[in-house]
Design an enzyme around this catalytic site. Structure first.
Site, short mmCIF file in Angstrom:
data_model
loop_
_atom_site.label_atom_id
_atom_site.label_comp_id
_atom_site.label_asym_id
_atom_site.label_seq_id
_atom_site.Cartn_x
_atom_site.Cartn_y
_atom_site.Cartn_z
N SER A 162 43.28 -2.96 70.64
CA SER A 162 42.39 -1.68 69.94
C SER A 162 40.93 -1.67 69.45
O SER A 162 40.31 -0.88 69.28
CB SER A 162 43.68 -1.16 69.06
OG SER A 162 43.94 -1.85 68.20
N ASP A 404 45.58 1.45 57.01
CA ASP A 404 44.75 0.69 58.00
C ASP A 404 43.35 -0.12 57.82
O ASP A 404 42.44 0.27 57.40
CB ASP A 404 44.90 1.24 58.79
CG ASP A 404 43.76 0.81 60.39
OD1 ASP A 404 43.83 -0.45 60.22
OD2 ASP A 404 43.45 1.77 61.21
N HIS A 407 41.28 -1.72 61.53
CA HIS A 407 40.46 -1.68 62.27
C HIS A 407 39.10 -0.88 61.70
O HIS A 407 39.42 -0.55 60.19
CB HIS A 407 41.29 0.23 62.92
CG HIS A 407 41.64 0.23 64.15
ND1 HIS A 407 43.19 -0.51 63.54
CD2 HIS A 407 42.22 -1.27 65.26
CE1 HIS A 407 43.52 -0.92 64.59
NE2 HIS A 407 43.84 -1.28 65.97
#
Length: 431
Positions: A162, A404, A407
């Site tokens: 990702s 998170d 990312h």
């Protein structure tokens, strides 16, 4: 509370307690006592003393630069600004009041909600107002029209997890400022995306692959074991990659997940963090090394493949749960100075493995006239703890989400990866 592994702290960048430091120092002393002097240079820890407090240490960046410089012919793969002897990897982040080239409202720029930080109310905007400034020169602002001209009539594939998708979306948004892509994806799943810039006949594709090799048992919300077939490339990408002009390879933090069983030659050869009886724990690094070895071998052996292979080095995380309890795990609002960066042994081991496999593949690939290039972002991004979504990757009050810190927000620091990529393309085409 369950969460996707992509949003789960991997253990990187956590502060070391004093007793862990003492034990670590004792271990180093023992190891350096028993390891012959000729072998010490191969040991993955720097022989220089490290400041684990994170206040006065530049060792992480220095170590990363040493890792990247292991090849005597490194100039052929390093990222340099046109004909200037200016290494783009050495520099600092400087204020850039003009801000980003696109927003989450730019036509043709679809940002995954988990990286669309402004959509979910991130209160600060300063993380979008910094630029990377190499020592001794300037990195040109991304020129979307120039990029598209350089790739006219060509195709580019991102192969990875990702975070690879994160970079592809950054590039698509940057290019959308001058041309609107057509979505030709055959499915809505994130692992297979295809966009075409019609006017330039340029195709941009994503082949999602968590481990690059065949993997079974992938369930983001499960702690069940994953079976990795380390000598078999993931056919999701390997069966479709032969005709691409550029293939950008990356992989990272999925290998930090526990309970991975390793298969080679149709049998189980070991595992990583499995605590299983009668099974050898080969560590996460064994699987990581084998995955890149198989990936590069697959590309080299493809008879019709004549493209350029680009390795994007591992992207760092910035989880700091011991510091920011109750406010998320990555709440910093400005870049680190080099002196604030902690030494990250796991990260540097991953990068060391990437470099070793990359250089071996590059040497062999040259016999087939294949080009291997390096997109080195690790040390540059270590300085950007402020660029992650934290808990602004989902609506306020959402349950079953962790912060998170893996990312990157879009727009945000990750856009510099594609500025580096543009410079690489310019160099390949004579500047």
């Amino acid at each position: 509370m369950m969460a996707s592994i992509s949003n789960t702290p991997s253990g990187y960048n956590l502060p070391l307690n004093w007793y862990k430091v003492i034990l670590f120092i004792i271990l180093l002393i023992v190891l350096f006592t028993i390891i012959p002097p000729k072998q010490r240079e191969k040991f993955p820890i720097s022989s220089q003393s490290e400041d684990f407090s994170g206040e006065n240490s530049t060792s992480n960046l220095d170590q990363g630069n040493r890792v990247a410089a292991v090849n005597p012919d490194h100039d052929s793969i390093s990222m340099r600004l046109e004909s200037k002897k200016c290494d783009m990897l050495r520099g600092k982040w400087v204020p850039y009041p003009e801000g980003p080239l696109y927003t989450n409202q730019t036509t043709g720029c679809y940002i995954e909600k988990t990286q669309n930080c402004m959509r979910f109310g991130r209160p600060d905007t300063e993380f979008m107002k910094w630029r990377w400034k190499p020592d001794g020169c300037d990195l040109p602002v991304f020129d979307a029209a120039q990029f598209l001209e350089l790739v006219r009539g060509k195709s580019m594939a991102f192969v990875g997890d990702s975070v690879a998708r994160n970079q592809l979306q950054s590039l698509k948004c940057l290019l959308s400022t001058v041309a609107h892509p057509i979505n030709e994806s055959s499915t809505k799943v994130w692992t297979l995306r295809r966009f075409v810039f019609i006017h330039y006949n340029f195709t941009l594709e994503l082949f999602g692959s968590t481990h690059l090799v065949r993997a079974e048992g992938i369930k983001p919300h499960s702690a069940a074991p994953i079976d990795l077939y380390l000598d078999e490339a993931d056919q999701a990408w390997a069966s479709k990659i032969a005709n691409f002009d550029y293939v950008i390879i990356s992989a990272g933090h999925w290998f930090s997940r526990p309970k991975m069983r390793y298969h080679e030659s149709h049998k189980v050869v070991g595992c990583s963090m499995c605590n299983a009886k009668n099974m050898t724990d080969l560590t996460r690094f064994y699987g990581y090394k084998k995955a890149f070895e198989t990936t590069f071998r697959t590309l080299i052996d493809l008879p019709k493949f004549n493209g350029t292979v680009i390795l994007r080095t591992i992207s760092p995380t910035h989880f700091e749960p011991e510091y920011w309890e109750g406010r998320g795990y990555c709440v910093r609002r400005k870049p680190f100075s080099k002196q604030q960066v902690r030494y990250d042994w796991f990260l540097q081991m991953y990068k060391k493995i990437q470099m070793e496999e990359f250089l071996a593949a590059k040497r062999e690939g040259e016999e087939r006239a294949l080009k291997f290039r390096l997109l080195d972002i690790t040390e540059v991004m270590l300085l950007r703890p402020d660029g992650h979504p934290n808990h602004y990757g989902h609506p306020p009050g959402s349950k079953n989400y962790l912060s998170d810190c893996l990312h990157w927000c879009l727009p945000g620091p990750i856009d510099v990866w594609n500025e580096f990529l543009l410079q690489m393309l310019k160099n390949e085409n004579g500047g």
